[in-house]
Design an enzyme around this catalytic site. Structure first.
Site, PDB file in Angstrom:
ATOM      1  N   VAL A 276      -7.010  -9.481  -3.629  1.00  0.00           N
ATOM      2  CA  VAL A 276      -7.722  -8.771  -2.559  1.00  0.00           C
ATOM      3  C   VAL A 276      -7.540  -7.260  -2.669  1.00  0.00           C
ATOM      4  O   VAL A 276      -8.353  -6.483  -2.178  1.00  0.00           O
ATOM      5  CB  VAL A 276      -7.217  -9.276  -1.188  1.00  0.00           C
ATOM      6  CG1 VAL A 276      -5.774  -8.837  -0.930  1.00  0.00           C
ATOM      7  CG2 VAL A 276      -8.119  -8.822  -0.050  1.00  0.00           C
ATOM      8  N   LYS A 277      -6.477  -6.843  -3.344  1.00  0.00           N
ATOM      9  CA  LYS A 277      -6.145  -5.415  -3.400  1.00  0.00           C
ATOM     10  C   LYS A 277      -7.146  -4.591  -4.208  1.00  0.00           C
ATOM     11  O   LYS A 277      -7.160  -3.358  -4.090  1.00  0.00           O
ATOM     12  CB  LYS A 277      -4.739  -5.231  -3.975  1.00  0.00           C
ATOM     13  CG  LYS A 277      -3.623  -5.896  -3.178  1.00  0.00           C
ATOM     14  CD  LYS A 277      -3.421  -5.259  -1.818  1.00  0.00           C
ATOM     15  CE  LYS A 277      -2.188  -5.807  -1.126  1.00  0.00           C
ATOM     16  NZ  LYS A 277      -1.920  -5.152   0.156  1.00  0.00           N
ATOM     17  N   ASP A 278      -7.975  -5.248  -5.017  1.00  0.00           N
ATOM     18  CA  ASP A 278      -8.999  -4.502  -5.757  1.00  0.00           C
ATOM     19  C   ASP A 278      -9.891  -3.710  -4.802  1.00  0.00           C
ATOM     20  O   ASP A 278     -10.310  -2.593  -5.095  1.00  0.00           O
ATOM     21  CB  ASP A 278      -9.888  -5.462  -6.558  1.00  0.00           C
ATOM     22  CG  ASP A 278      -9.179  -6.090  -7.736  1.00  0.00           C
ATOM     23  OD1 ASP A 278      -8.004  -5.761  -7.969  1.00  0.00           O
ATOM     24  OD2 ASP A 278      -9.808  -6.922  -8.423  1.00  0.00           O
TER      25      ASP A 278
END
Length: 453
Positions: free
Chosen positions: A43-45
């Site tokens: 999700v950090k993208d």
């Protein structure tokens, strides 16, 4: 032709997947937002690219600059992809509790990795918070990302993740559940969902050793709650600015063991190979079951890929060392199975006390059986022996038979752990297990305690 101009254009639009077996006890539809479909597998993208683009727009990040960030690995991966496409250098500062896979992956995509100790205060100059800030100050043309307090983190999820979930559920979502670390995901998604429907409940998953749950409920930042934990990616010993507690309806805490066990369950029972925080998240959903009705739609977000935990949660030896494998230990044989091939350390009646002391230190053990030509005739215990030695140094040259205690009880390999525990007390610290053919092994109080799940 349909194609992405670069890898960053493939971020987002991750699928919602219905969970079946792991949520069988719930009479509620539970959908997983599987963020491993992002190119950096987490999700950090989303927020990594948003933070970079915002820093470029206002001049904090200059062409050819160096991006510096403290990360548990996933934000670093997102930053690395953007740095490759946009032409920046990247230094990732990571704590030593993170998996080796995460560190190797970051190096593989061009990041320089600096490893810092976990068990230090956030203000300690060795902490990954402090080291990140120092490197940013010392490095020319550098930009310190600071995902914990950077508002672009939560904005990314307000602009992307929240709308995706709303559209995918056709506005029918009633509960959103997610692990909380920097706070960007839950705060951004919650803000969007509550603007669309104020009745949507947003629950955070916390871990033991973190301050979020108690702070949310009492407003007290309790430093006594801070201690080292194994679960990666969630929980904090600080209060990041991105955690908007006013948007969070509540927290539930999940143990390290439950997080690890449910991470494996998701792979085995759902075919969803995700990371440690996903296991914590789905166990948290089960803990919150009294809040759900049959007509509800619960969305739980899975942060990252299981590939980053192959040497940890997906490794039997790692799980066994921490008591996370639910292997039933019922007999003496079960207690000693991992070390039954090691020779039994003994001392003879005519040997000197000094010999026993040397053996205790050499093998790092606390109890030794005493034998003579007839068999087991006594025992020596570390605490009794050292106490006697410091009271009278001359005892070192006396034979063991003059200081030994009673011999340890002998049990069969099939003796139950309950029977063994009855034999071990303050006067008797061990039992011997008869393995047949004249071979014996020792079971100590430590072995019994270690077997307790």
């Amino acid at each position: 032709m349909k194609y992405a101009k670069n890898i960053l254009e493939t971020i987002g639009n991750t699928p919602l997947v219905k969970l079946n077996k792991v949520t069988a006890e719930l009479d509620t539809l539970v959908l997983a937002k599987v963020e491993t479909f992002n190119p950096g597998n987490s999700v950090k993208d989303r927020m990594a690219v948003k933070m970079i683009e915002d820093a470029e727009a206002d001049g904090r990040l200059q062409p050819g600059g160096t991006i510096i960030e403290g990360t548990s690995g996933n934000t670093g991966m997102g930053l690395a992809l953007a740095a490759i496409v946009k032409g920046y250098k990247l230094i990732c500062v990571i704590s030593d509790k993170q998996s080796k896979e995460k560190m190797d992956i970051l190096r593989a995509v061009g990041a320089k990795v600096v490893v810092c100790p976990t068990d230090v205060e956030p203000t300690d100059p060795r902490s990954y918070y402090s080291v990140s800030k120092r490197l940013a100050e010392e490095t020319p043309n550098a930009w310190y990302v600071n995902q914990y307090d950077n508002p672009s983190n939560a904005i990314a999820h307000y602009e992307q993740t929240g709308p995706e979930i709303w559209d995918q559920t056709e506005g029918k979502i009633t509960h959103f559940v997610v692990g909380v670390g920097t706070g960007g995901t839950i705060s951004g998604v919650a803000k969007y969902l509550k603007e669309k429907n104020p009745a949507v409940k947003c629950w955070g998953i916390d871990t033991y050793g973190s301050v979020f749950k108690k702070y949310h409920e009492t407003g007290i930042f309790d430093e006594n709650e801070i201690y080292s934990y194994i679960t990666e990616g969630i929980g904090e010993d600080i209060l990041p600015k991105n955690v908007d507690f006013s948007l969070i309806d509540g927290f539930t805490k999940v143990t390290d063991k439950d997080a690890a066990v449910f991470t494996r369950k998701l792979a085995l029972e759902e075919g969803i190979f995700v990371g440690n925080s996903a296991g914590a998240a789905i166990k948290g959903v089960l803990q919150l079951k009294e809040h759900f009705n049959p007509e509800d739609v619960v969305v739980v977000l899975f942060h990252d890929s299981g590939s980053r935990y192959v040497g940890k949660m997906f490794n039997d030896d790692w799980m066994r060392e921490r008591g996370f494998l639910d292997e039933e230990i019922t007999t003496a044989q079960d207690l000693i199975k991992d070390h039954k091939d090691k020779p039994l350390v003994i001392v003879r009646t005519e040997e000197l006390v000094s010999h026993a002391i040397e053996r205790l230190k050499k093998y790092n053990i606390s109890q030794i059986p005493v034998i003579d030509t007839t068999g087991f005739v006594g025992s020596v215990d570390e605490s009794d022996l050292f106490r006697s030695y410091f009271e009278n140094k001359d005892i070192a040259e006396k034979p063991i038979k003059e200081v030994m205690g009673k011999p340890y009880p002998i049990v069969q390999a099939t003796t139950s752990i309950e029977e063994i525990s009855k034999l071990i007390n303050k006067d008797n610290q061990a039992v011997l297990v008869d393995l047949g053919k004249g071979k014996h092994h020792i079971v100590t109080k430590h072995d019994i305690i270690s077997s307790i799940k």
